[in-house]
Write an enzyme that holds these catalytic residues in place. Structure first.
Site, PDB file in Angstrom:
ATOM      1  CG  PHE A 176      -1.072   1.820   3.000  1.00 45.55           C
ATOM      2  CD1 PHE A 176      -1.748   2.196   1.855  1.00 45.55           C
ATOM      3  CD2 PHE A 176       0.233   1.359   2.885  1.00 45.55           C
ATOM      4  CE1 PHE A 176      -1.133   2.118   0.610  1.00 45.55           C
ATOM      5  CE2 PHE A 176       0.851   1.272   1.649  1.00 45.55           C
ATOM      6  CZ  PHE A 176       0.164   1.655   0.500  1.00 45.55           C
ATOM      7  CB  CYS A 177      -6.633  -0.391   3.293  1.00 42.62           C
ATOM      8  SG  CYS A 177      -7.385  -0.193   4.924  1.00 42.62           S
ATOM      9  CB  THR A 178      -9.593   3.086   0.992  1.00 44.81           C
ATOM     10  OG1 THR A 178      -9.162   2.363  -0.163  1.00 44.81           O
ATOM     11  CG2 THR A 178     -10.239   4.400   0.568  1.00 44.81           C
ATOM     12  CB  CYS A 183      -4.485  -1.992   6.764  1.00 49.93           C
ATOM     13  SG  CYS A 183      -5.128  -0.411   7.265  1.00 49.93           S
ATOM     14  CB  ILE A 205      -5.291   6.275   1.790  1.00 49.59           C
ATOM     15  CG1 ILE A 205      -4.441   5.009   1.688  1.00 49.59           C
ATOM     16  CG2 ILE A 205      -4.811   7.319   0.783  1.00 49.59           C
ATOM     17  CD1 ILE A 205      -4.749   4.166   0.460  1.00 49.59           C
TER      18      ILE A 205
END
Length: 295
Positions: A176-178, A183, A205
């Site tokens: 996952f990432c912002t 990702c 996120i």
């Protein structure tokens, strides 16, 4: 009531003529009095912009009129202040810098997992959960049980994979990432390296925080965002954090106890790399800001 709308978007799509798009897109954003940053590359577009609701809607509609971006999704949030100083449209080799322009989600990509189903996936004990963001972002907040690759930049992610992960042992990997872009590209890289079951949080996120109620959340802490809000809480509202003026690191309590920390000048992350001239200029700027505030 918040008056500034912030929109984030990206899309991996073939843009062989991306350089020709730069000036017209910049001019259109300026005409709408929108500020922020948009990256263009042969592999696609990546941007975060802010402005009035009408200005943001106009830019998004303008982009979606283009067949290349017709199905591009976006995420919106609000702020009480303009989080950008100006509008920039930049040309890049990659819209997210993995250091591998040949790796693209258009060729192969991991399985997208919507926010509503993310908790079920990462609660599986067989899943290796990896935060693909930089270390200072992870320190501010992450998902419970996530591995911190301790990278200073995304292009260090391949080295982390080669040293810590093995396709024969790590059968299920979730990342996952912002906002979803890092990702997504990371899954393409992992598949190329031979990992078979690779998952990633769709829209990142920010979409998770928007979708999952706090009482059901497996997220801990705040989420770093790349504008003057610095971080947002679970309600996507700005949660003020001091940002180092030199390296833009979010200053943590343990940074402030270091002899290398100086408010408004430097932090332990960047202090050793600064010249005496840079430090003196930063100190003078801080003195001038203090005088202005006192007046």
């Amino acid at each position: 009531m918040s008056s500034i709308i912030i929109a984030s978007f990206y899309k991996f799509v073939d843009l062989p003529e991306f350089k020709e798009r730069q000036r017209p897109l910049l001019d259109f954003c300026l005409a709408q009095e929108v500020k922020g940053s948009i990256l263009l590359a042969a592999e696609g577009i990546n941007g975060t912009i802010a402005g009035s609701r009408s200005g943001i809607d106009a830019v998004l509609a303008h982009l979606q009129q283009d067949s290349a971006f017709a199905d591009m999704t976006h995420k919106k949030s609000t702020a009480d202040f303009m989080p950008f100083g100006r509008m920039k449209v930049r040309l890049k080799q990659e819209i997210v810098n993995l250091g591998r322009p040949d790796i693209t989600p258009q060729k192969q990509v991991g399985e997208y997992v919507p926010a509503a189903k993310w908790n079920d996936l990462i609660s599986d004990p067989d899943v290796v959960l990896i935060d693909t963001r930089n270390e200072f972002e992870v320190e501010l907040g992450t998902f419970r049980g996530a591995i911190n690759p301790q990278t200073a930049a995304f292009n260090q992610f391949p080295e982390f994979v080669s040293q810590n992960l093995d396709p024969s042992r790590h059968k299920k990997v979730a990342m996952f990432c912002t906002g979803g872009i890092r990702c997504e590209k990371a899954t393409a890289y992992m598949l190329e390296q031979g990992f078979e079951e690779v998952f990633h949080l769709k829209d990142g996120i920010l979409k998770y925080l928007e979708t999952v109620p706090p009482e059901e959340s497996l997220w801990q802490g705040n989420c770093f965002v790349f504008d003057e809000r610095v971080t947002v809480d679970h309600y996507l509202q700005p949660d003020p954090v001091e940002l180092c003026p030199m390296c833009k690191t979010a200053v943590q309590p343990h940074h402030r106890t270091s002899p290398k920390y100086e408010f408004g000048v430097s932090c332990p992350v960047c202090a050793d790399g600064l010249t005496p001239d840079q430090i003196e200029r930063a100190r003078e700027k801080q003195r001038q800001l203090q005088i202005k505030m006192e007046r």
